[in-house]
Design a protein around this motif. Sequence first.
Motif, PDB file in Angstrom:
ATOM      1  N   LEU A  86     -13.823   0.087   9.483  1.00 41.59           N
ATOM      2  CA  LEU A  86     -12.950   1.103   8.894  1.00 41.59           C
ATOM      3  C   LEU A  86     -12.069   0.505   7.809  1.00 41.59           C
ATOM      4  CD1 LEU A  86     -11.480   3.416  11.670  1.00 41.59           C
ATOM      5  CD2 LEU A  86     -12.929   4.048   9.760  1.00 41.59           C
ATOM      6  N   LEU A  87     -11.478  -0.647   8.152  1.00 40.70           N
ATOM      7  CA  LEU A  87     -10.588  -1.329   7.223  1.00 40.70           C
ATOM      8  C   LEU A  87     -11.322  -1.647   5.931  1.00 40.70           C
ATOM      9  CD1 LEU A  87      -7.691  -2.180   7.306  1.00 40.70           C
ATOM     10  CD2 LEU A  87      -8.358  -4.395   8.172  1.00 40.70           C
TER      11      LEU A  87
ATOM     12  N   LEU B 150      -2.830  10.272  -0.843  1.00 39.37           N
ATOM     13  CA  LEU B 150      -1.792   9.824   0.090  1.00 39.37           C
ATOM     14  C   LEU B 150      -2.368   9.695   1.493  1.00 39.37           C
ATOM     15  CD1 LEU B 150       1.541  11.564  -0.902  1.00 39.37           C
ATOM     16  CD2 LEU B 150       0.942   9.164  -1.021  1.00 39.37           C
TER      17      LEU B 150
ATOM     18  N   LEU C 251      -5.039   3.827   5.199  1.00 36.68           N
ATOM     19  CA  LEU C 251      -5.300   2.398   4.983  1.00 36.68           C
ATOM     20  C   LEU C 251      -4.154   1.560   5.528  1.00 36.68           C
ATOM     21  CD1 LEU C 251      -7.196   0.273   3.717  1.00 36.68           C
ATOM     22  CD2 LEU C 251      -5.858   0.468   1.629  1.00 36.68           C
TER      23      LEU C 251
ATOM     24  N   SER D 162     -12.262   1.675   3.993  1.00 34.70           N
ATOM     25  CA  SER D 162     -11.138   2.370   3.364  1.00 34.70           C
ATOM     26  C   SER D 162     -10.468   1.489   2.312  1.00 34.70           C
ATOM     27  CB  SER D 162     -10.127   2.882   4.379  1.00 34.70           C
ATOM     28  OG  SER D 162      -9.698   1.843   5.179  1.00 34.70           O
ATOM     29  N   ALA D 163     -10.509   0.148   2.501  1.00 37.08           N
ATOM     30  CA  ALA D 163      -9.972  -0.733   1.462  1.00 37.08           C
ATOM     31  C   ALA D 163     -10.785  -0.579   0.194  1.00 37.08           C
ATOM     32  CB  ALA D 163      -9.972  -2.175   1.932  1.00 37.08           C
TER      33      ALA D 163
ATOM     34  N   ILE E 143      -4.208   6.560   1.494  1.00 41.90           N
ATOM     35  CA  ILE E 143      -3.326   5.398   1.413  1.00 41.90           C
ATOM     36  C   ILE E 143      -2.625   5.162   2.743  1.00 41.90           C
ATOM     37  CG2 ILE E 143      -1.140   4.647   0.396  1.00 41.90           C
ATOM     38  CD1 ILE E 143      -2.185   5.724  -2.278  1.00 41.90           C
ATOM     39  N   VAL E 144      -2.090   6.240   3.301  1.00 42.58           N
ATOM     40  CA  VAL E 144      -1.396   6.099   4.594  1.00 42.58           C
ATOM     41  C   VAL E 144      -2.387   5.644   5.662  1.00 42.58           C
ATOM     42  CG1 VAL E 144      -0.210   7.359   6.408  1.00 42.58           C
ATOM     43  CG2 VAL E 144       0.440   7.707   4.029  1.00 42.58           C
TER      44      VAL E 144
ATOM     45  N   THR F 145     -10.031   2.820  -1.345  1.00 48.78           N
ATOM     46  CA  THR F 145      -8.738   2.837  -2.046  1.00 48.78           C
ATOM     47  C   THR F 145      -8.820   2.047  -3.341  1.00 48.78           C
ATOM     48  OG1 THR F 145      -7.687   2.901   0.111  1.00 48.78           O
ATOM     49  CG2 THR F 145      -6.273   2.466  -1.781  1.00 48.78           C
TER      50      THR F 145
ATOM     51  N   GLY G  81       1.484   4.455  -2.705  1.00 48.00           N
ATOM     52  CA  GLY G  81       1.579   5.868  -2.354  1.00 48.00           C
ATOM     53  C   GLY G  81       2.826   6.509  -2.949  1.00 48.00           C
TER      54      GLY G  81
ATOM     55  N   ALA H  95       2.383   6.968  -6.690  1.00 43.73           N
ATOM     56  CA  ALA H  95       1.486   8.081  -7.016  1.00 43.73           C
ATOM     57  C   ALA H  95       2.203   9.411  -6.812  1.00 43.73           C
ATOM     58  CB  ALA H  95       0.230   8.008  -6.142  1.00 43.73           C
TER      59      ALA H  95
ATOM     60  N   ILE I  66       0.844  -1.200   0.000  1.00 41.62           N
ATOM     61  CA  ILE I  66       0.000   0.000   0.000  1.00 41.62           C
ATOM     62  C   ILE I  66       0.879   1.249   0.000  1.00 41.62           C
ATOM     63  CG2 ILE I  66      -1.635   1.336   1.387  1.00 41.62           C
ATOM     64  CD1 ILE I  66      -2.768  -1.378   2.336  1.00 41.62           C
ATOM     65  N   LEU I  67       1.939   1.227   0.832  1.00 44.15           N
ATOM     66  CA  LEU I  67       2.842   2.377   0.855  1.00 44.15           C
ATOM     67  C   LEU I  67       3.562   2.541  -0.480  1.00 44.15           C
ATOM     68  CD1 LEU I  67       4.296   2.092   4.467  1.00 44.15           C
ATOM     69  CD2 LEU I  67       2.648   3.756   3.600  1.00 44.15           C
TER      70      LEU I  67
END
Lengths: 356, 430, 159
Positions: free
Chosen positions: C29-30, B405, B411, C33-34, B408-409, C37, A249, A252, A245-246
């Motif tokens: 939440l997980l 970002l 998550l 947000s998953a 993403i962060v 994303t 980021g 992007a 995931i990072l």
Amino acid sequence: MKNMRVTTKDWLDERLSISALNDLVRKKEVPLHRYSIWYYFGGMTLFLFVVQVVTGILLLLYYRPSSENAFESVQFIVTEVQFGWLIRSIHSWSANLMIATLFIHLFSVFFLRAYYRPREMTWVSGVVLLFIVICFGFSGYLLPWNQLAFFATKVGTEIAGVVPVIGRPVLRFLRGGDEVTGATLTRFFGFHVAVLPATATVFLAIHVLLVQLHGMSVPPSLEKQNVRKMKFVPNFLLRDLIGWILAIGVLAALAAIFPWELGEKADPFAPAPAGIKPEWYFLFMFQTLKFLPAKILGMDGEVLGIMAFNLVALLLFIVPFVDREPGNRKRRLIFNVIGVVALLYIVVMTIVGYVT
Amino acid sequence: MDRGEHNSRRLHDFLRTVLPVVAVLTLFTLSSAQKKSSCIDCHSRLEDPRLSAPAKLFENDVHRGRGLSCNDCHGGDPNAPTSEAAKDPRKGYLGKPRALDIPAYCGKCHSDANLMKRFNPSLRVDQESEYYTSVHGKLLKAGEQKVATCISCHTVHGIRAVSDPLSSVYPLNVADTCAKCHGKSDYMQAFKIPSDQVVKFKTSVHAKALYEKQDLSAPTCNDCHGNHGAAPPGIASVANVCGQCHARQADLFQTSPHKAAFDQQGLAECVTCHSNHDIATPTDQMIGTQQGALCVNCHQSGDKGFAAAGHMRSRIDQLIASIDKSNEILSVAARKGMEVSKPKFELKGAKDALTHARVLIHSSSTAEVDKVVEPGLAVATKGYQAGLDALSELSFRRKGLAVSLVFIVFLALLVYLKVRQIESRQPIAK
Amino acid sequence: MSKMLHDSTARSIGPVDSEPTRRRFLDYLLGTSAVATLGAIVYPIIRFMSPPQVIESTESSVIAAKLNEVPVNSGKIFKFGSKPGLILRTESGELKAFSAVCTHLDCIVQYQPEKKQIWCACHNGQYNLNGKNVGGPPPRPLEEFKVNTRGDEIVVSKA
């Protein structure tokens, strides 16, 4: 009456033996020790490869592999297509990141001796993947058909052609002729989107399956101790996921803040741009060739340099067959020294290549 | 001696006398086919350079290439072995012509259409008559010896074709050929002509095109003054001369109010503002009402011309400012990584309009200038807008990036918390 | 470690009250947000795949003009890749296209209906209707392009 409701899991399991696979995956464990962090890099390389495949397929929808159209089609993607700039920049950046993580993976596996028995074939398939990825990088670099790419390819194939006996036929095979032309572009495109992905899939499958088969290795210094193990699913996988995931980021951010340049359309008749150099992952070899004197012991310096690199590449394959005694401390030390020297050489030469 | 012996003896005698003669005759005809003339033979061996030069120079002469020799101009007999026999006036020997006679000397052939047809049908045959219309020709007829004749420009004995880069009349060499006389102040003093024309010319934009860019279509002395009929163009016809190439400007000028005004005041067209020999690249500073502008040399505050000049200059300045502004913002966007090659290309249309406007000032009509400046401004404004769009797209991307970002962060953080949570319930290691 | 509650059969029936809500909240939440994303990744991909307004990227052939925009004995400037081009129709009705960049000093040429020739305003350069330089300073002819008609469009491509 028995519960007639069939779950999806049961349905799939009856046909594909999903539960057997499931057991295998759930059994996988990852050793926990102070070098465990290096275990993440294989998966990260694989993740970035998947990013390449996805963005690559998307770019395929608009890219045209002919010398008249290639540059314009990339310009089109970056200016007219929705989010084209994002997909293109991610593809270019992810390529570089993937090669970086691949080098880290290679060196960490080397130093942690993950190639010891019975993992020799994993190492060999890994080295094959290294060369496949380098070919991906070299072939992909030409596709935007700008000045930098054109001349980098010209110089690179020129170097390949210097090898005695087979050099000339290899050069003609790579270039699709004697010079770098539209034929080269078409050929490189074929390599980049068909030949190399097919080969990579085969060797990736072998490599990953072998890893699952043998399990994760433990470095020799810690072998004796009873190392703690972490379950792959869900613990290690979730940690992998954080990294991935990072990584998204980072990609992007790179795409938005440092977009990949378009350059100028390739003009075979214009003089080469001053200070031309290849991408960073070739730079250390390029710089070495620049330093070599014209003649060494009566033979052409450049040819000797290239032959030396080819020799090193071959030696890379046979590492697990030379260093195969885990107990031999002296041999381990020698190989560690060789590894450190190689790493330092690459880093220093790359820096020198950029600074000069 | 018997009959047979007698006959062979006679044959021998015959051959012994005839063969040498035949040999000599053959050699003679062969050598004369090489056009060996006694003139060249003798003169090339003379010690005085003034006498040997013609023979040596003639090697490269264009006439020699056509099979002509000394006698074709000077008369005489090139086959005669002695100087007197060769230079016999009865054989048509003319000797060295006087300056006065040179045009006719050359015109003997060059004005004869039937003759010239044999050598070069496309060559003109009126050079001699044209020459007598020139200042040089008129002065020569009046008895002045110190003027240019054919050989002054074309040289003599080593004459090369105009297209030969070594020719004294090849476009790149013309100015220096004229300067041989016109660049000497003491020589020109007698005729009360300045002698700085060539020096001035060499600073001009035409000279730059000619000598630096090797653009052979750029004008040199003869393109404006004429070759054989060389004369400075009359004041009222300068625009026609410049108009050969600068047709647009000439047309505009002819229909502008300046034409009548200039003719009335005896001002030379074009030259009054642009000068004649040291024509510099025109700048915007030349037009307008500020100090240093050419318009205020005649116009004063309050008259129509003054207002027009001011208006035209301000419009041009406006267009330049708009183009610069657009270029600036597009460069900024490009540096920041945005792809703006298409708007940059389209901005060229505004640059084109600017060139047009600068040409249209010759009409002295503010309406004409406005007609091209308006669309130019529109294009420049479009370019500026494209630059703004690129920058706003860039900032949109950066904002989008910042937002993504964060997600993403966030998550990643959540996954991390999940890991912590899972491992708090079940230990991870065995 | 949270306290475990036991019922009468000593079977653990779950942790302290706060735990399930915290876990459920985290999972919620997980999950969201998953999904968000994933959506943020899929959305640009979908937009990418749908063709943009301008669909042609190549400069090897362009639509120069519509047939009715170029009447007999007239010319029009159009954009050909990164350079200007000139499309003209002769008196006899034939369509011709050339590069509009003058070979002398790169000014843009134009069609002169009165003289039926191509003219450069900068230094009075003249080209005939075959693109050949016939007057003034231009040293070389204009590059000629291929002209085709497709419906009511004039398509110009590199020769």
